[in-house]
Design a protein around this motif. Structure first.
Motif, PDB file in Angstrom:
ATOM      1  N   VAL A  83      35.933  37.228  40.675  1.00 26.42           N
ATOM      2  CA  VAL A  83      35.908  35.857  40.162  1.00 26.42           C
ATOM      3  C   VAL A  83      34.526  35.504  39.619  1.00 26.42           C
ATOM      4  CG1 VAL A  83      36.008  33.423  40.847  1.00 26.42           C
ATOM      5  CG2 VAL A  83      37.789  35.019  41.598  1.00 26.42           C
ATOM      6  N   ALA A  84      33.489  35.828  40.369  1.00 29.49           N
ATOM      7  CA  ALA A  84      32.122  35.500  39.934  1.00 29.49           C
ATOM      8  C   ALA A  84      31.804  36.160  38.593  1.00 29.49           C
ATOM      9  CB  ALA A  84      31.124  35.943  40.997  1.00 29.49           C
ATOM     10  N   CYS A  85      32.172  37.423  38.453  1.00 29.84           N
ATOM     11  CA  CYS A  85      31.880  38.135  37.206  1.00 29.84           C
ATOM     12  C   CYS A  85      32.752  37.647  36.057  1.00 29.84           C
ATOM     13  CB  CYS A  85      32.074  39.637  37.405  1.00 29.84           C
ATOM     14  SG  CYS A  85      30.880  40.412  38.509  1.00 29.84           S
ATOM     15  N   LEU A  86      34.048  37.411  36.327  1.00 31.78           N
ATOM     16  CA  LEU A  86      34.937  36.921  35.281  1.00 31.78           C
ATOM     17  C   LEU A  86      34.530  35.527  34.822  1.00 31.78           C
ATOM     18  CD1 LEU A  86      38.390  38.104  36.690  1.00 31.78           C
ATOM     19  CD2 LEU A  86      37.201  39.024  34.692  1.00 31.78           C
ATOM     20  N   ALA A  87      34.000  34.718  35.733  1.00 29.78           N
ATOM     21  CA  ALA A  87      33.532  33.386  35.356  1.00 29.78           C
ATOM     22  C   ALA A  87      32.255  33.454  34.515  1.00 29.78           C
ATOM     23  CB  ALA A  87      33.290  32.550  36.605  1.00 29.78           C
ATOM     24  N   ALA A  88      31.401  34.413  34.811  1.00 26.03           N
ATOM     25  CA  ALA A  88      30.138  34.533  34.077  1.00 26.03           C
ATOM     26  C   ALA A  88      30.321  35.194  32.718  1.00 26.03           C
ATOM     27  CB  ALA A  88      29.137  35.338  34.905  1.00 26.03           C
ATOM     28  N   ALA A  89      31.292  36.094  32.604  1.00 22.87           N
ATOM     29  CA  ALA A  89      31.442  36.921  31.400  1.00 22.87           C
ATOM     30  C   ALA A  89      31.560  36.129  30.096  1.00 22.87           C
ATOM     31  CB  ALA A  89      32.643  37.854  31.571  1.00 22.87           C
ATOM     32  N   PRO A  90      32.313  35.007  30.029  1.00 19.51           N
ATOM     33  CA  PRO A  90      32.447  34.310  28.739  1.00 19.51           C
ATOM     34  C   PRO A  90      31.215  33.533  28.305  1.00 19.51           C
ATOM     35  CG  PRO A  90      34.293  33.834  30.225  1.00 19.51           C
ATOM     36  CD  PRO A  90      33.199  34.442  31.039  1.00 19.51           C
ATOM     37  N   ILE A  91      30.237  33.378  29.181  1.00 15.19           N
ATOM     38  CA  ILE A  91      29.047  32.586  28.863  1.00 15.19           C
ATOM     39  C   ILE A  91      28.144  33.370  27.912  1.00 15.19           C
ATOM     40  CG2 ILE A  91      27.005  31.474  29.838  1.00 15.19           C
ATOM     41  CD1 ILE A  91      28.644  31.072  32.427  1.00 15.19           C
ATOM     42  N   ALA A  92      27.642  32.699  26.922  1.00 18.16           N
ATOM     43  CA  ALA A  92      26.811  33.347  25.904  1.00 18.16           C
ATOM     44  C   ALA A  92      25.625  34.053  26.548  1.00 18.16           C
ATOM     45  CB  ALA A  92      26.324  32.306  24.897  1.00 18.16           C
ATOM     46  N   GLY A  93      25.376  35.276  26.092  1.00 19.56           N
ATOM     47  CA  GLY A  93      24.237  36.052  26.561  1.00 19.56           C
ATOM     48  C   GLY A  93      24.521  36.938  27.749  1.00 19.56           C
ATOM     49  N   VAL A  94      25.673  36.796  28.378  1.00 19.09           N
ATOM     50  CA  VAL A  94      26.016  37.642  29.516  1.00 19.09           C
ATOM     51  C   VAL A  94      26.512  38.989  29.011  1.00 19.09           C
ATOM     52  CG1 VAL A  94      27.565  37.905  31.500  1.00 19.09           C
ATOM     53  CG2 VAL A  94      26.559  35.672  30.979  1.00 19.09           C
ATOM     54  N   PRO A  95      25.983  40.094  29.522  1.00 23.03           N
ATOM     55  CA  PRO A  95      26.393  41.425  29.039  1.00 23.03           C
ATOM     56  C   PRO A  95      27.889  41.674  29.235  1.00 23.03           C
ATOM     57  CG  PRO A  95      24.400  41.580  30.376  1.00 23.03           C
ATOM     58  CD  PRO A  95      24.912  40.183  30.529  1.00 23.03           C
ATOM     59  N   THR A  96      28.461  42.445  28.319  1.00 21.68           N
ATOM     60  CA  THR A  96      29.889  42.763  28.367  1.00 21.68           C
ATOM     61  C   THR A  96      30.280  43.454  29.661  1.00 21.68           C
ATOM     62  OG1 THR A  96      29.914  42.977  25.963  1.00 21.68           O
ATOM     63  CG2 THR A  96      31.757  43.950  27.158  1.00 21.68           C
ATOM     64  N   VAL A  97      29.366  44.248  30.205  1.00 19.60           N
ATOM     65  CA  VAL A  97      29.668  45.017  31.408  1.00 19.60           C
ATOM     66  C   VAL A  97      30.005  44.105  32.590  1.00 19.60           C
ATOM     67  CG1 VAL A  97      27.282  45.155  32.236  1.00 19.60           C
ATOM     68  CG2 VAL A  97      28.916  46.966  32.817  1.00 19.60           C
ATOM     69  N   VAL A  98      29.515  42.878  32.589  1.00 14.77           N
ATOM     70  CA  VAL A  98      29.809  41.955  33.685  1.00 14.77           C
ATOM     71  C   VAL A  98      31.309  41.668  33.735  1.00 14.77           C
ATOM     72  CG1 VAL A  98      29.449  39.610  34.567  1.00 14.77           C
ATOM     73  CG2 VAL A  98      27.516  40.925  33.674  1.00 14.77           C
ATOM     74  N   GLY A  99      31.912  41.448  32.587  1.00 17.49           N
ATOM     75  CA  GLY A  99      33.351  41.218  32.538  1.00 17.49           C
ATOM     76  C   GLY A  99      34.139  42.436  32.981  1.00 17.49           C
ATOM     77  N   VAL A 100      33.669  43.611  32.587  1.00 16.53           N
ATOM     78  CA  VAL A 100      34.339  44.857  32.984  1.00 16.53           C
ATOM     79  C   VAL A 100      34.300  45.019  34.501  1.00 16.53           C
ATOM     80  CG1 VAL A 100      34.269  47.374  32.815  1.00 16.53           C
ATOM     81  CG2 VAL A 100      33.864  45.967  30.778  1.00 16.53           C
ATOM     82  N   VAL A 101      33.116  44.804  35.071  1.00 12.63           N
ATOM     83  CA  VAL A 101      32.981  44.904  36.527  1.00 12.63           C
ATOM     84  C   VAL A 101      33.885  43.882  37.220  1.00 12.63           C
ATOM     85  CG1 VAL A 101      31.403  44.567  38.471  1.00 12.63           C
ATOM     86  CG2 VAL A 101      30.658  45.860  36.453  1.00 12.63           C
ATOM     87  N   GLY A 102      33.916  42.672  36.690  1.00 11.87           N
ATOM     88  CA  GLY A 102      34.745  41.635  37.277  1.00 11.87           C
ATOM     89  C   GLY A 102      36.223  41.983  37.236  1.00 11.87           C
ATOM     90  N   ALA A 103      36.696  42.464  36.091  1.00 11.76           N
ATOM     91  CA  ALA A 103      38.107  42.818  35.965  1.00 11.76           C
ATOM     92  C   ALA A 103      38.478  43.970  36.888  1.00 11.76           C
ATOM     93  CB  ALA A 103      38.421  43.173  34.509  1.00 11.76           C
ATOM     94  N   LEU A 104      37.605  44.965  36.977  1.00 11.54           N
ATOM     95  CA  LEU A 104      37.874  46.105  37.861  1.00 11.54           C
ATOM     96  C   LEU A 104      37.872  45.684  39.317  1.00 11.54           C
ATOM     97  CD1 LEU A 104      35.748  48.885  36.129  1.00 11.54           C
ATOM     98  CD2 LEU A 104      38.235  48.931  36.461  1.00 11.54           C
ATOM     99  N   SER A 105      36.893  44.884  39.717  1.00  7.72           N
ATOM    100  CA  SER A 105      36.805  44.440  41.094  1.00  7.72           C
ATOM    101  C   SER A 105      38.025  43.607  41.459  1.00  7.72           C
ATOM    102  CB  SER A 105      35.520  43.625  41.305  1.00  7.72           C
ATOM    103  OG  SER A 105      35.373  43.243  42.641  1.00  7.72           O
TER     104      SER A 105
END
Length: 392
Positions: A83-105
């Motif tokens: 949840v923390a990573c998926l919430a951060a991922a759409p915010i401008a400037g956040v690296p793409t890998v954060v969303g990947v980690v969030g989805a996998l977790s």
């Protein structure tokens, strides 16, 4: 692991959910992307309450013991991190890998959750054995029908989590990568269908009354069919209109069923008013969905639909149910009373209305005023639960 330990971990899931809810409403005051809202409101708040209570309710409703309770301990950090990573991922400037980690977790945590419940009920997959007896024996027929739709909701959870992986490029999508498909699979397919299936077992016992059986038998099949049709046909077209109509039938029939239960009962607890308000907001949510199907998407009304669905319908239903499980006066802190609970429920209900009007009418100041009210209600709700948890 004892039942008390399972209960303690269920409270931790609810605590994570409430934190997500507070962050969601606070973040609206500064403005966040749609994806962040959905991650906090649906994945963080609604589904974490679902996880916590399902570990207790589903095994007992299928007359089984949870196969390996320690899985709950492993899952929580996985889905919370997701949840923390998926919430951060759409915010401008956040690296793409954060969303990947969030989805996998998230996906790993969900897989553990579903696998554990599936293994627990493996020899009773349709819930024919309900554990219903004694004073509740007359409810056995409805309980069997309601149980049969719990595995459907779990299947939606898996499909929606797969589509979440697809949105972040981890796997190929089942559909076309359109984000609202995953949202509807999880929101309508998992959360809403579980409100129907578990609700038709919980609410008659809470209210000591009976729902009209014809409505139960209408709600559950429509609630199971609607989400997959919505996911497949969004955002427009004749098939989408049919899908929206089926989902509207399910939610409206559920709302009428709960209102009938409420009217037939002589119990008037604050928790039930919260669930009743949630049912009313459900009708508004599906009415907006039908409007989109007939007249096309309106970006401002889409925002209103999201707020009404996540906080009005699902959110207030969750608030009401959790206030029933964790009554306000259990907490020994100052202010842990029914009066505080009533204030929180009213602030939420009125705040959602003002938020929706402001968002739908593109009136930023009105929307912000509604958010201030909902945040106040959320903080009151969180205080009550924290007081109850501290006491226990």
């Amino acid at each position: 692991m004892t039942a008390a330990t399972i209960s303690r971990w269920a409270r931790r899931y609810v605590a994570v959910a409430v934190c997500s809810l507070v962050v969601w409403q606070a973040s609206l005051l500064v403005g966040v992307p749609r994806g962040t809202e959905v991650a906090l409101g649906l994945y963080g708040f609604v589904l974490h309450v679902v996880f916590g209570k399902a570990y207790s309710l589903v095994p007992s409703y299928f007359e089984r013991d949870l196969a390996e309770p320690r899985v709950a301990i492993v899952q929580l950090p996985l889905t919370a991190t997701g949840v923390a990573c998926l919430a951060a991922a759409p915010i401008a400037g956040v690296p793409t890998v954060v969303g990947v980690v969030g989805a996998l977790s998230w996906a790993v945590g969900v897989s553990l959750f579903v696998a554990l419940l599936a293994w627990t009920i493996r020899d009773n997959p349709t819930g024919a054995e309900t554990g219903t007896g004694g004073a509740n024996v007359h409810r056995a027929a409805v309980d069997r029908v309601a149980n049969a739709f719990v595995p459907v909701a779990l299947a939606y959870l898996l499909i929606g989590s797969y589509e979440t992986l697809a949105l972040h490029g981890v796997v190929p999508p089942l559909f076309d990568g359109y984000g609202p498909r995953a949202t509807h699979l999880l929101g309508a397919g998992t959360a809403t269908l579980l409100v129907f299936a578990l609700g038709f077992r919980l609410f008659p016992r809470f209210l000591v009354a009976e729902p009209p059986r014809s409505l139960v038998y209408a709600v559950l099949p429509a609630g199971a069919l609607g989400p997959i049709l919505l996911a497949a046909t969004l955002p427009a077209g004749g098939s989408f209109a049919l899908a929206a109509s089926i989902e509207a039938l399910a939610v409206t029939a559920y709302a009428v069923g709960f209102a009938t239960l409420f009217r037939r009962s002589d119990r008037r607890r604050i928790a039930f008013y919260g669930v009743l308000a949630g049912a009313g907001w459900g009708i508004v949510a599906v009415a907006l969905g039908v409007r989109f199907a007939l007249a096309g998407l309106d970006p401002a009304l889409v925002v209103a639909h999201r707020r009404v669905t996540l906080l009005g319908f699902l959110g207030m239903t969750v608030v009401g149910v959790s206030l029933q499980f964790y009554p306000p006066n259990v907490g020994r802190w100052r202010g842990c009373t029914d009066r505080t609970a009533l204030a929180a429920v009213v602030l939420l209900a009125v705040g959602v209305a003002i938020q929706a009007v402001g968002a739908g009418g593109s009136m930023a100041l009105v929307e912000r005023a509604g958010t201030v009210l909902t945040l106040s209600g959320v903080l009151g709700y969180g205080y009550l639960l924290a007081g109850a948890f501290a006491t226990r």
